[in-house]
Design a protein around this motif. Structure first.
Motif, PDB file in Angstrom:
ATOM      1  N   ARG A  86     100.067 -95.316 -69.682  1.00 39.10           N
ATOM      2  CA  ARG A  86      99.952 -95.281 -68.221  1.00 39.10           C
ATOM      3  C   ARG A  86      98.597 -95.788 -67.747  1.00 39.10           C
ATOM      4  NH1 ARG A  86     103.437 -91.674 -65.693  1.00 39.10           N
ATOM      5  NH2 ARG A  86     102.682 -92.661 -63.758  1.00 39.10           N
ATOM      6  N   ASP A 130      97.963 -90.254 -71.010  1.00 42.37           N
ATOM      7  CA  ASP A 130      99.017 -91.089 -71.594  1.00 42.37           C
ATOM      8  C   ASP A 130      98.507 -92.520 -71.671  1.00 42.37           C
ATOM      9  OD1 ASP A 130     101.215 -92.653 -72.226  1.00 42.37           O
ATOM     10  OD2 ASP A 130     102.578 -91.646 -70.851  1.00 42.37           O
ATOM     11  N   SER A 185      96.934 -89.542 -75.729  1.00 45.65           N
ATOM     12  CA  SER A 185      98.170 -89.106 -76.380  1.00 45.65           C
ATOM     13  C   SER A 185      99.332 -89.280 -75.418  1.00 45.65           C
ATOM     14  CB  SER A 185      98.060 -87.637 -76.806  1.00 45.65           C
ATOM     15  OG  SER A 185      99.301 -87.156 -77.306  1.00 45.65           O
ATOM     16  N   ARG A 186     100.486 -89.674 -75.933  1.00 47.69           N
ATOM     17  CA  ARG A 186     101.642 -89.869 -75.081  1.00 47.69           C
ATOM     18  C   ARG A 186     102.299 -88.565 -74.674  1.00 47.69           C
ATOM     19  NH1 ARG A 186     105.509 -93.798 -74.792  1.00 47.69           N
ATOM     20  NH2 ARG A 186     105.027 -93.145 -72.681  1.00 47.69           N
ATOM     21  N   ASN A 187     102.039 -87.504 -75.453  1.00 45.75           N
ATOM     22  CA  ASN A 187     102.753 -86.246 -75.214  1.00 45.75           C
ATOM     23  C   ASN A 187     101.795 -85.049 -75.326  1.00 45.75           C
ATOM     24  OD1 ASN A 187     104.476 -84.076 -75.104  1.00 45.75           O
ATOM     25  ND2 ASN A 187     105.826 -84.749 -76.748  1.00 45.75           N
ATOM     26  N   THR A 210      97.891 -82.636 -80.259  1.00 47.11           N
ATOM     27  CA  THR A 210      97.286 -82.858 -78.946  1.00 47.11           C
ATOM     28  C   THR A 210      96.930 -81.529 -78.282  1.00 47.11           C
ATOM     29  OG1 THR A 210      98.618 -84.866 -78.709  1.00 47.11           O
ATOM     30  CG2 THR A 210      97.633 -83.969 -76.703  1.00 47.11           C
TER      31      THR A 210
END
Length: 301
Positions: free
Chosen positions: A36, A33, A7-9, A15
């Motif tokens: 990344r 992330d 998940s990005r956040n 999440t």
């Protein structure tokens, strides 16, 4: 178990709830992330690196990949699959569901109820395309749109022609669908886990709006669905190859029709409307189903 949540956040409701639910059940959960991550694509020893470390020892991965990062996100997920990590939803199933046209064709082939849908690149006769889906009013959708963005209700033939011409002039792919008037701006989100609809909510568009997405101000309430709607949702998720899916269904005069199968359904609206611990049920499913290397494609797709 050691569980990765892509998940990005980490602050997003879904999440956060998944991480909490995993930890409450004694598992180690880490939010990663996906953008990344970087990968070593090599024979016999594929690996994923993240902020300078190598990710190892994971038993399962929960993909919460946004539509805007589908290509890279599913590549990372595929790498996890190659490393024999169990995915809650597989990379191939996610890419299948994210392609609206492909998913409708697959559902159509298996006899799932759908709104009449037209697809064209540069039609010589827009009028014939409009007639094909039953005439105005009709719905025009951007193929890549999400959360109701790029969805237009054209109430007259002239409006439909203008919108279709405008979209095609921008060289974007669109779907043209019949408007299910009897749904009255409401749809049903069926939340499927495994072979079961574990929760369902009715989403109602706000006055003056026909899109029922909660992101667009729609409201949600608990609803009892029919056996036919339940069966349709489970079959649609199975056809897409998804263990977890949000299947959006409209009640039409000729039975339930599927609008979309979402591979990363949000938890906030459905948990609030139904009062159910959906995140916990997702973790329970992983506990029962997770086996190393248990993917249909094994990262090959």
């Amino acid at each position: 178990m050691k569980i990765a949540i892509l998940s990005r956040n980490p602050k997003l409701y879904s999440t956060r709830r998944l991480a909490e639910a995993a930890r409450e059940r004694g598992h180690e959960a880490r939010v990663i992330d996906v953008l990344r991550c970087y990968m070593n694509i090599t024979s016999h020893a594929p690996s994923i690196h993240y902020k300078g470390e190598t990710l190892t020892g994971y038993d399962a991965v929960i993909p919460r990949i946004g539509a805007s990062v589908t290509f890279y996100g599913t590549a990372v997920l595929r790498q996890f699959e190659m490393m024999n990590v169990y995915p809650l939803n597989e990379s191939v199933a996610i890419t299948r569901a994210r392609d609206k046209l492909r998913s409708l064709q697959l559902l159509s082939r298996r006899g799932i109820g759908l709104p009449i849908t037209g697809f064209a690149h540069t039609p010589d006769d827009i009028e014939d395309l409009i007639k094909m889906v039953g005439g105005a009013p009709l719905v025009i959708k951007l193929l890549e749109g999400t959360q109701g963005i790029g969805v237009v209700l054209a109430e007259t033939r002239q409006a439909a022609e203008s919108v279709i011409e405008a979209f095609l002039g921008l060289r974007v792919n669109i779907l043209v669908q019949e408007y299910i008037r009897e749904a009255k701006g409401a749809d049903i989100r069926c939340f499927v886990i495994g072979e079961k609809v574990v929760a369902a909510m009715r989403r109602q568009a706000k006055p003056g709006e026909f899109r029922s997405n909660l992101h667009r101000g729609g409201s949600a309430e608990l609803i009892r669905i029919t056996p036919e709607e339940r069966s349709t949702a489970v079959r649609a998720a199975r056809i897409m190859g998804l263990n977890v899916a949000g299947v959006d269904v409209l009640r039409s005069n000729h039975g339930p029709v599927v609008m979309e199968v979402n591979s990363s359904p949000g938890l906030e609206g459905i948990e609030a409307a139904t009062g159910k611990d959906i995140a916990g049920q997702m973790i329970t499913f992983i506990e029962k189903d997770a086996v190393a290397g248990k993917t249909r494609t094994r990262g090959k797709g």
